[in-house]
Design a protein around this motif. Sequence first.
Motif, short mmCIF file in Angstrom:
data_model
loop_
_atom_site.label_atom_id
_atom_site.label_comp_id
_atom_site.label_asym_id
_atom_site.label_seq_id
_atom_site.Cartn_x
_atom_site.Cartn_y
_atom_site.Cartn_z
N ILE A 362 0.85 -1.20 0.00
CA ILE A 362 0.00 0.00 0.00
C ILE A 362 0.88 1.24 0.00
O ILE A 362 0.61 2.21 -0.73
N ASP A 363 1.94 1.22 0.78
CA ASP A 363 2.87 2.35 0.79
C ASP A 363 3.54 2.52 -0.56
O ASP A 363 3.75 3.65 -1.04
N PHE A 364 3.90 1.41 -1.19
CA PHE A 364 4.58 1.47 -2.48
C PHE A 364 3.67 2.05 -3.56
O PHE A 364 4.06 2.93 -4.32
N ALA A 365 2.44 1.52 -3.64
CA ALA A 365 1.53 1.91 -4.72
C ALA A 365 0.86 3.26 -4.47
O ALA A 365 0.49 3.95 -5.42
N GLN A 366 0.69 3.63 -3.20
CA GLN A 366 0.02 4.89 -2.84
C GLN A 366 -1.35 4.98 -3.53
O GLN A 366 -1.63 5.88 -4.32
N TYR A 367 -2.19 4.03 -3.20
CA TYR A 367 -3.51 3.93 -3.84
C TYR A 367 -4.38 5.14 -3.51
O TYR A 367 -4.37 5.66 -2.40
N ASP A 368 -5.18 5.50 -4.49
CA ASP A 368 -6.17 6.56 -4.28
C ASP A 368 -7.40 6.03 -3.55
O ASP A 368 -8.11 6.79 -2.89
N MET A 369 -7.66 4.75 -3.68
CA MET A 369 -8.87 4.17 -3.12
C MET A 369 -8.65 2.68 -2.91
O MET A 369 -7.87 2.05 -3.63
N GLY A 370 -9.31 2.13 -1.91
CA GLY A 370 -9.19 0.70 -1.68
C GLY A 370 -10.50 0.09 -1.24
O GLY A 370 -11.24 0.68 -0.44
N TYR A 371 -10.81 -1.07 -1.78
CA TYR A 371 -11.94 -1.88 -1.32
C TYR A 371 -11.35 -3.04 -0.55
O TYR A 371 -10.69 -3.92 -1.14
N ASN A 372 -11.53 -3.04 0.75
CA ASN A 372 -10.79 -3.93 1.63
C ASN A 372 -11.72 -4.88 2.36
O ASN A 372 -12.76 -4.47 2.88
N PHE A 373 -11.34 -6.15 2.43
CA PHE A 373 -12.18 -7.21 2.98
C PHE A 373 -11.36 -8.07 3.93
O PHE A 373 -10.13 -8.16 3.79
N PHE A 374 -12.03 -8.76 4.85
CA PHE A 374 -11.34 -9.89 5.45
C PHE A 374 -11.84 -11.16 4.78
O PHE A 374 -12.94 -11.21 4.24
N TYR A 375 -11.01 -12.18 4.79
CA TYR A 375 -11.30 -13.40 4.04
C TYR A 375 -12.55 -14.09 4.54
O TYR A 375 -12.73 -14.29 5.75
#
Length: 478
Positions: A362-375
């Motif tokens: 996440i630090d590397f890509a510096q995303y503008d937005m994320g859709y985040n889930f747990f498995y």
Amino acid sequence: MPQALLTLDFLDKAAPTAEATPSGEVRVTAATRTGRQRKLYIESYGCQMNFSDSEIVSSILFDEGFDTTDDLANADLVLLNTCSIREKAEQTVRMRLSQINSHKKRKPDMLVGVLGCMAERLKSKFLEEEKIVDLVVGPDAYRDLPGLISQVDGGQKGVNVLLSREETYADITPVRLNSNGVSAFISIMRGCDNMCSFCVVPFTRGRERSRDAHSIVQEAQSLLDAGYREVTLLGQNVDSYKWASADGLEHVNFAQLLERVALISPALRVRFSTSHPKDITDEVLHTMARHENICKYIHLPAQSGNSRVLALMNRTYDRPWYEERVQAIRRILGEECAISTDMISGFCSETEEEHQDTLTLIDFAQYDMGYNFFYSERPGTLAARKLEDDIPLETKKRRLQEVIDRQQVHARARYARMVGKVHRVLVEGPSKRSAEHLSGRNSQNQVVIFPKQNFKKGDYVDVLATSTTGAALLGEAV
């Protein structure tokens, strides 16, 4: 009273870190009111592909004498277009079906059906065990709906959950149900050939097949002629789009399709979703760079930042490959191109060190937005058959929150870097908080809010961003 837009958070996820159409949204049909005798009510769960499919269903049934309605109590036919991505989705649909059946007790002639991704796997439960629906229809069988409804009208159950290797609904003009009149979805392909170990899509939507390129361009042209100013090309993996004419003389890949749509008019913005990191090519990126009306936004789901976990997920790329694709985007399209992602926390056997790898990606890509889930284990998937879901729920939730917190830092920073710049904004309508302000999106899919003045929905407006809320840009037209 008409039903309000539902916002049931049935997915095991947090909200995205910027304003967008969340995967957990539930949409209700808008009313068409053309005088047709029967009324159709659809609730669409989950992803943009489902919302697009509901428009196809509405078109098929419109020709069969159904108007759409946003009032459940007024419906003759109620359809739930379902999602199977997370277990909680199925729980929510079951609860919703029990609520709908209370309406059916008051209106016995009301027909209730389940469409989409839950259809094949749960048909026997819905029809025979729980007896809570009249028809069950899979995503490749929507053309059969008129016949199935006739069967139900005649006292039988209606079922067709067969998957197809050919069906693309290319000849059906969708009824735009919940459109803002500015933006529309165009489905360019169906199904998925990627067998990610956590995913049910290949089992619920079948094999990959691409739609005729000419029909896609024609639909985009028709939307422009009807006043739309933005189209989103949809597929489970748009980068694997590949169409050939029957005579074999014409071959079109995704980059070429993207260019054909962009060349329709500079007044028509083009977006696309979703890209698979293993398939997105430099040709696609260079095509985006050549055309200003192709939006500089790419949804590039990583799912994990650790190569071992990616291998368990059967994503067919490793972290260095993903990082190289991010670098290619930055190199060809510039630092301002927006990138969003999906991340799964707590996948089978994920260690703390591997979770940290996701945070550093996440630090590397510096995303503008994320859709985040747990498995969430899904029956029938490779992971359910071969891997142990061995991460405690509390650990999953804690890791997910750490992912969300890290992503929000970068999302706010990405908005902040856009302050002081002029953005070409496509106006989508009034701001939610003030009738004196308009809201739209820039090329990077960021929300921009500015004073209304004499501008209106569908206009392109150059806006100088003067500040940010962290989830939107605020500015003035220039």
